[in-house]
Design an enzyme around this catalytic site. Structure first.
Site, PDB file in Angstrom:
ATOM      1  N   ASP A 294       8.370  -8.060  34.260  1.00 32.73           N
ATOM      2  CA  ASP A 294       7.532  -6.871  34.229  1.00 32.73           C
ATOM      3  C   ASP A 294       6.949  -6.790  32.817  1.00 32.73           C
ATOM      4  OD1 ASP A 294       6.496  -4.279  34.949  1.00 32.73           O
ATOM      5  OD2 ASP A 294       8.136  -3.420  33.782  1.00 32.73           O
ATOM      6  N   CYS A 295       5.967  -5.932  32.614  1.00 36.42           N
ATOM      7  CA  CYS A 295       5.349  -5.825  31.292  1.00 36.42           C
ATOM      8  C   CYS A 295       5.841  -4.614  30.507  1.00 36.42           C
ATOM      9  CB  CYS A 295       3.827  -5.788  31.423  1.00 36.42           C
ATOM     10  SG  CYS A 295       2.950  -5.747  29.836  1.00 36.42           S
ATOM     11  N   ASP A 296       5.460  -3.404  30.948  1.00 32.04           N
ATOM     12  CA  ASP A 296       5.771  -2.194  30.198  1.00 32.04           C
ATOM     13  C   ASP A 296       7.275  -1.911  30.193  1.00 32.04           C
ATOM     14  OD1 ASP A 296       3.065  -1.689  29.680  1.00 32.04           O
ATOM     15  OD2 ASP A 296       2.822  -0.711  31.616  1.00 32.04           O
TER      16      ASP A 296
ATOM     17  N   ASP B  81      12.697  -3.078  34.096  1.00 33.04           N
ATOM     18  CA  ASP B  81      13.380  -1.939  33.495  1.00 33.04           C
ATOM     19  C   ASP B  81      13.354  -0.698  34.381  1.00 33.04           C
ATOM     20  OD1 ASP B  81      10.535  -1.642  32.970  1.00 33.04           O
ATOM     21  OD2 ASP B  81      11.095   0.040  31.685  1.00 33.04           O
TER      22      ASP B  81
END
Length: 212
Positions: free
Chosen positions: A9-11, A165
């Site tokens: 994932d990124c954020d 997350d």
């Protein structure tokens, strides 16, 4: 069982956007008459698609947000990123040493992901391997984005590791039949399903991946 690749994932997983973005979001919500701190916004909306976030806000306000809300939110968020965005501690060491195929799969737009990764120096590690829910029209917790990314990367889902997350992202990885690592650096979300491996640092993930 060795992994064939890793989907990030990124954020909140590659870049520390969550505090910055939610502080801006909370500030604009307060101006609209919905008092909220950045921390409260992060807990409440983490991992959700924007349409769902705004629908909740409008239901609570009892009215539509003004047409300029999203453009102002986007502009002020990007400005906050320009001055203060940092990579997640340890992530540069991890991705630079990782000898497995890797990609990004995010609920955010491709523009947002590329902007964040470019600011933090991470874009070269994922160039050409960024997948957005906006590309396929399906958002986490549905498994479609992860399955789409795995197919594009030539990886079998059962041999993929997912690093997430947020609870919607974690659930998407589970729904896709992948091995999920929940990155929880400070406080473990009590909604994380049993059986999911929780990691608190990227060095810990590096160790786990090397053991596989």
């Amino acid at each position: 069982m060795p992994f064939h690749g890793v989907i990030f994932d990124c954020d909140g997983t590659l870049v520390d956007t969550e505090p910055l973005a939610n502080d801006v979001f909370a500030t604009l919500l307060c101006a609209e008459g919905l008092p909220m701190t950045g921390h409260e916004a992060m807990i409440r909306f983490r991992g959700m698609k924007w349409d769902a976030c705004l629908a909740e806000v409008e239901a609570e306000l009892g009215r539509k947000l003004p047409p300029g809300f999203m453009p102002e939110l986007r502009e002020r968020t990007f400005e906050a990123y320009r001055g203060r965005l940092k990579p997640i501690p340890g992530i540069v060491d991890l991705v630079s040493s990782l000898d497995l195929p890797k990609c990004v799969a995010s609920n955010g737009t491709r523009e947002q992901v590329e902007f964040s990764l470019s600011l933090t120096g991470l874009l070269p590690y994922f160039a050409g391997r960024i997948f957005s829910s906006y590309d396929i029209g399906v958002w986490k917790p549905a498994p479609d984005l992860f399955l789409h990314a795995a197919k594009a990367m030539g990886m079998k889902p059962s041999f993929c590791a997912v690093v997430e997350d947020s609870v919607p992202g974690i659930q998407a990885g589970i729904n896709a039949g992948m091995k999920v690592f929940a990155f929880q650096p400070t406080m473990v979300d009590e909604r994380i399903p049993a059986g999911v491996t929780v990691i608190q640092s990227m060095s810990e993930l590096q160790t786990v991946l090397k053991e596989r």
